[in-house]
Enzyme design. Structure first.
Site, PDB file in Angstrom:
ATOM      1  CG  ASP A  73      53.997  33.643   6.630  1.00 10.46           C
ATOM      2  OD1 ASP A  73      54.962  32.879   6.838  1.00 10.46           O
ATOM      3  OD2 ASP A  73      52.813  33.235   6.594  1.00 10.46           O
ATOM      4  CD  GLU A 137      53.438  27.771   8.940  1.00 15.16           C
ATOM      5  OE1 GLU A 137      53.069  26.683   9.424  1.00 15.16           O
ATOM      6  OE2 GLU A 137      53.080  28.883   9.400  1.00 15.16           O
TER       7      GLU A 137
END
Length: 404
Positions: A73, A137
């Site tokens: 991400d 994350e």
């Protein structure tokens, strides 16, 4: 693999708009690469969200098992503030611009390519290299938490996180607490405040008590690597207009934690203050934990750290890991050696806090990857030379780890 293909893989990853919550397309792209290379892999879907997934691939078999990890991400962008298309890798000199180029698609790409090249070379791997590509994350680390619960960390011997560090080997990081303090009151006209219950005033009162207690707790506790606990009130909202008693108010608190003042101790102290306040006043205060990440304090002399120094130092000395700051700074924010790999603790958290939740002290763990201090910034970039160098470093590191 030639340089053009290595740059193309990074370009492909940057072009995937995997803003937190939309990581599956990255996992699907990685699967095509590993399927073509003949490396065992799988996409692990999130139970209740089809847009989210983790990705796991393994090369070799048996012990030792080295887990290498990068997140898929990226943070969101304000495109108007960018000089280039944030989702198109754009080269300007040695700089490769694009969202996630530093944090951390260059690190993920370098790890992936190192595994692909090891497979293509036919080199014997005496053990297992396990790639853990995670979702989320940047917010809450749910991908790492899910992989840990599914047992992908249980049998590992070491953990390498490819977050941006340049020539720094990070073996420790703060924990983090994001806490919402919610105050519930009753609205009324401001000319008759007794008819209501002022949520903002209650919130300010309880925040003062929390700040006072945290100051006491923080005053005499510190860690020689991570320093002191950091406490900030970063969000404060409440009320709708001047002439109305506010019925709701919320404060957002961010705390960077250390082992000497554990997360649970802080939460227990805050809850105690809130409970006493509610009992002694007509306030209605509650606490909500939005993020709870434990601090990690690895072994500065671990096998991974020793190998990182041994393999990485020649790259630093030869200038293949060049010192670079962000476009907003003339010099790197963190220390940058020109002679070797520095070891240090860092305030920013990584997926290691979820992976190593049951092994947070003394772990064989390192954060080491391409990129510098421009994570999350507009016009984020990575040095092309650094990115390519880390592919070579990772390939040597993975081979050396399994052989030693």
């Amino acid at each position: 693999m030639d340089e053009t293909k290595k740059l193309q893989i990074l370009s492909d990853l940057v072009s995937i708009q995997s803003v937190n919550g939309h990581e599956r397309p990255v996992a699907e792209y990685l699967k095509t690469l590993f399927d073509k290379a003949g490396i065992k892999n799988q996409i692990l879907s999130f139970p209740d969200d089809p847009d989210r997934a983790n990705f796991v691939a393994e090369l070799g078999s048996g012990k030792p098992i080295l887990a290498i990890s990068g997140h898929m991400d990226v943070v969101s962008v304000s495109a108007d503030n960018w000089k280039t298309d944030p989702f198109k890798l754009t080269k300007k000199g040695d700089k490769l611009y694009g969202r996630g180029s530093t944090d951390m698609k260059s690190g993920l790409a370098a790890m992936v390519i190192a595994m692909l090249e090891l497979k293509a070379s036919g080199k014997q791997i005496n053990g297992t290299i396990r790639l853990l590509a995670t979702a989320g994350e940047e917010i809450g680390q749910p991908g790492a938490e899910l992989l840990q619960k599914q047992g992908y960390i249980d049998d590992i011997d070491g953990l390498l996180i490819g977050e941006p560090s340049a020539n720094r080997a990070v073996f420790a990081n703060d924990g983090e607490l994001d806490i919402s303090i919610l105050s519930h009151g009753k609205t009324a006209h401001s000319s008759t405040p007794a008819a209501g219950n002022n949520a903002v005033e209650h919130l300010l009162d309880v925040l003062e008590q929390i700040r006072h207690r945290m100051t006491e707790l923080m005053e005499n506790t510190s860690n020689k690597v991570l320093g002191k606990t950091i406490f900030n009130v970063d969000v404060l909202t409440g009320g709708t207009q001047y002439n109305a008693i506010p019925a709701e108010a919320v404060a957002g608190i961010n705390i960077r934690t250390i082992p000497e003042l554990p997360n649970q101790k802080i939460l227990d102290e805050m809850q105690k203050i809130i409970d006493q306040y509610n009992q002694q006043t007509n306030g209605d205060i509650s606490l909500k934990v939005d993020m709870n990440i434990v601090p990690i304090l690895g072994d500065e002399n671990s096998k991974l750290i020793r190998l990182v120094k041994q393999i990485g130092t020649p790259f630093v000395k030869s200038g293949k890991i060049p010192p670079q700051a962000s476009d907003q700074h003339d010099n790197p924010i963190m220390p940058f050696s020109l002679t070797g790999i520095d070891t240090l603790g860092a305030s920013g958290g990584t997926d290691a806090s979820k992976f190593l939740v049951n092994d947070s002290l003394g772990a064989n763990f390192v954060v080491f990857g391409p990129g510098n201090d421009n994570s999350h910034q507009d016009n984020e970039f990575v040095s092309q030379q650094m990115y390519l160098s880390f592919i070579d470093i990772y390939e040597q590191l993975l081979t050396a780890y399994s052989a030693s």
